[in-house]
Design a protein around this motif. Structure first.
Motif, short mmCIF file in Angstrom:
data_model
loop_
_atom_site.label_atom_id
_atom_site.label_comp_id
_atom_site.label_asym_id
_atom_site.label_seq_id
_atom_site.Cartn_x
_atom_site.Cartn_y
_atom_site.Cartn_z
N SER A 284 22.65 52.48 -25.55
CA SER A 284 21.39 52.78 -26.33
C SER A 284 21.12 51.41 -27.24
O SER A 284 20.89 51.37 -28.26
N ILE A 285 21.08 50.47 -26.43
CA ILE A 285 20.46 48.97 -26.89
C ILE A 285 19.25 48.68 -26.92
O ILE A 285 18.69 48.86 -25.41
N ALA A 286 18.46 48.33 -27.67
CA ALA A 286 16.96 48.11 -27.46
C ALA A 286 16.83 46.77 -26.87
O ALA A 286 17.28 45.73 -27.47
N LEU A 287 16.26 46.72 -25.61
CA LEU A 287 16.17 45.42 -25.02
C LEU A 287 14.61 45.27 -24.60
O LEU A 287 13.99 46.36 -24.59
N PRO A 288 14.02 44.07 -24.54
CA PRO A 288 12.70 43.87 -23.95
C PRO A 288 12.71 44.20 -22.25
O PRO A 288 12.66 43.33 -21.63
N PHE A 289 12.64 45.63 -21.95
CA PHE A 289 12.79 46.19 -20.77
C PHE A 289 11.48 45.63 -20.20
O PHE A 289 10.31 45.77 -20.60
N ALA A 290 11.39 45.24 -18.77
CA ALA A 290 10.18 44.80 -18.09
C ALA A 290 9.92 46.05 -17.28
O ALA A 290 10.35 46.60 -16.53
N LEU A 331 12.57 49.37 -9.03
CA LEU A 331 13.69 49.72 -9.87
C LEU A 331 13.28 50.69 -10.78
O LEU A 331 12.24 50.41 -11.50
N GLU A 332 14.20 51.61 -11.38
CA GLU A 332 13.89 52.42 -12.35
C GLU A 332 14.03 52.00 -13.87
O GLU A 332 13.39 52.47 -14.53
N LEU A 333 14.58 50.75 -13.92
CA LEU A 333 14.53 50.16 -15.03
C LEU A 333 14.96 48.60 -14.75
O LEU A 333 15.94 48.31 -13.91
N TYR A 334 14.60 47.53 -15.70
CA TYR A 334 15.05 46.36 -15.25
C TYR A 334 14.73 45.18 -16.56
O TYR A 334 13.93 45.56 -17.47
#
Length: 463
Positions: A284-290, A331-334
């Motif tokens: 549950s870390i907020a990251l700048p997901f592409a 990809l489902e998340l990156y």
């Protein structure tokens, strides 16, 4: 036309307009010329005040052209996983000066292979909201021009954190336990200490061709990963790329070599971004997901027109503080996580991961979103300045060879106009011709106008 003699004040006035630092020029108006940066640039060239090597685009777009000289702290003592017993390789183009990632593998029981991607631990020295962080955010990315590189961070920091520049180095390491089909059984992120050997792509390719480990296994894992992503809809686009280099003798434009090891490293970096995204989401870390929307249509084939059309179907990558699919990657998340020296949002990923690993509170999603907005705006100016500067110097290279005939391919059509791609320059331009897409032509390039960044193509027959 008789060239005017300018006073120092008039010269300064015109240079400011050419650099995008002024909106008007009384001198140009009195000379009967339009008050545009391009007109000012043209006059400065005619008067010999500027040479053709001068590029004003970074100035016009507000990209920083001065090095960062802020002080750089030392690494603090902290607990790190000792990985110095494992081989790791920083593989880059020859002459690379900022080695920020390295790859290695480790055999595991049960037929699994652990892929290690080590990244320079820049966030250990650049804390959120520190002066170094604020400066990097204001720049958004390192500026790579054909004649110079202006770092997002100080050169001293690159020297202190670059992998392979010292015997052992601190790193932030991402691991993925992969089966033979490229599936991940587990992912992890840790602070580490590594020993890294630097190689060029050609040196790594020689080892792969000779069947040397771990390069053979890395290549096998990369192929399996690519196949898996393509089965999930990832798009593969292979268009010509070139290097544009400027020195005292002029400009050199040469095709970018594409040995398999270049693909292998790129795929390992993609896997690292996927692994970091999974880790961030799991904790549950907020990251700048592409993220990227699905292509607007399916394009099949491997011809240049098909590759060109496929690229046009891609939506712009968006960054957001919560995960979402990246359809171009399959990809489902990156996240982008392997270039914290050169891209600010990669640095934010590292700062957030480091906060979690060291037991401090990561930034909330709202704060990450604010950083995304600011950094993207500044990085967009940097990327645009790079693109225009490369185009400028490519046209200089063309102008120096007025009699050269270039091979070209029509890659697209819009009514009577066709898009012509010159592979040896990775350069495209419009041409009025009834020829269909896929037609190979030979052209001569004429009428280069550097201030306007234009050139004309004339089809050559019978040569």
């Amino acid at each position: 036309m008789t060239l005017p003699e300018l006073t120092p004040a008039q010269r300064t006035e015109i240079e400011l307009l050419a650099r995008g630092k002024a909106e008007k020029s009384r001198t140009l108006r009195e000379l009967g010329q339009s008050e545009t940066p391009e007109s000012a640039h043209a006059l400065l060239l005619r008067l010999g005040i500027w040479t053709e090597a001068r590029t004003p685009y970074a100035d016009r777009l507000g990209a920083a052209l001065t090095p960062v000289t802020l002080p750089v702290p030392n690494f603090a003592e902290e607990a790190r996983l000792d990985l110095t017993h494992l081989e790791a390789f920083a593989i880059d183009d020859e002459g690379n000066r900022d080695p920020d990632d390295a790859v290695g593998i480790e055999a595991l029981p049960g037929g699994l292979t652990r892929l290690w991607v080590h990244v320079a631990d820049v966030s250990a020295l650049v804390m959120a909201d520190s002066p170094l962080d604020l400066e990097a955010r204001a720049r958004g990315a390192t500026l790579y021009l054909p004649d110079q590189t202006i770092g997002m961070l100080p050169d001293e920091l690159v020297e202190r954190t670059g992998l392979g520049l010292h015997d052992t180095m601190p790193a932030l390491s991402i691991s993925l336990d992969l089966d033979s089909d490229g599936n991940a059984d587990a992912v992890d992120v840790c602070l580490s200490r590594v020993r890294v050997t630097r190689l060029t792509y050609s040196q790594a390719q020689e080892r792969l061709d000779a069947g040397v480990e771990p390069f053979v296994t890395m290549a096998r894992l990369a192929r399996a990963s690519r196949d898996l992503r393509e089965s999930e809809g990832a798009l593969s686009i292979d268009l010509p790329e070139v290097r544009v280099k400027v020195n005292a003798d002029g400009v050199e434009v040469s095709p970018l070599p594409k040995p398999e090891m270049r693909f292998v490293v790129q795929e390992c970096m993609t896997l690292a971004g996927w692994g970091a995204a999974i880790f961030g989401d799991d904790h549950s870390i907020a990251l700048p997901f592409a993220t990227q929307d699905a292509p607007t249509r399916d394009v099949h084939g491997d011809t240049l027109p098909a590759q060109w059309a496929r690229r046009r179907t891609l939506a712009r990558t968006r960054f957001q503080p919560s995960p979402g699919p990246h359809h171009g990657m399959g990809l489902e998340l990156y996240v982008q996580a392997t270039s914290p020296m050169r891209r600010y949002l990669d640095l934010v990923v590292h700062q957030q991961l480091r906060s979690h690993l060291t037991g401090t509170e990561p930034l909330a999603g709202k704060a990450v979103a604010a950083r995304v907005a600011e950094a993207q705006m500044n990085a967009d100016a940097t990327r645009q300045a790079e693109r225009l500067s490369r185009k400028h110097h490519t046209l200089r290279f063309v102008a120096a060879q007025p009699d050269r005939v270039w091979d070209a391919v029509i890659v697209d059509r819009r009514g009577p106009q066709a898009t012509l791609l010159i592979p040896d320059l990775a350069y495209d331009l419009m041409l009025s011709t009834p020829a269909p897409a896929g037609t190979a032509l030979r052209v001569r390039l004429t009428d280069v106008d550097l201030p306007k960044l234009t050139v004309r193509a004339r089809v050559v027959l019978g040569e």
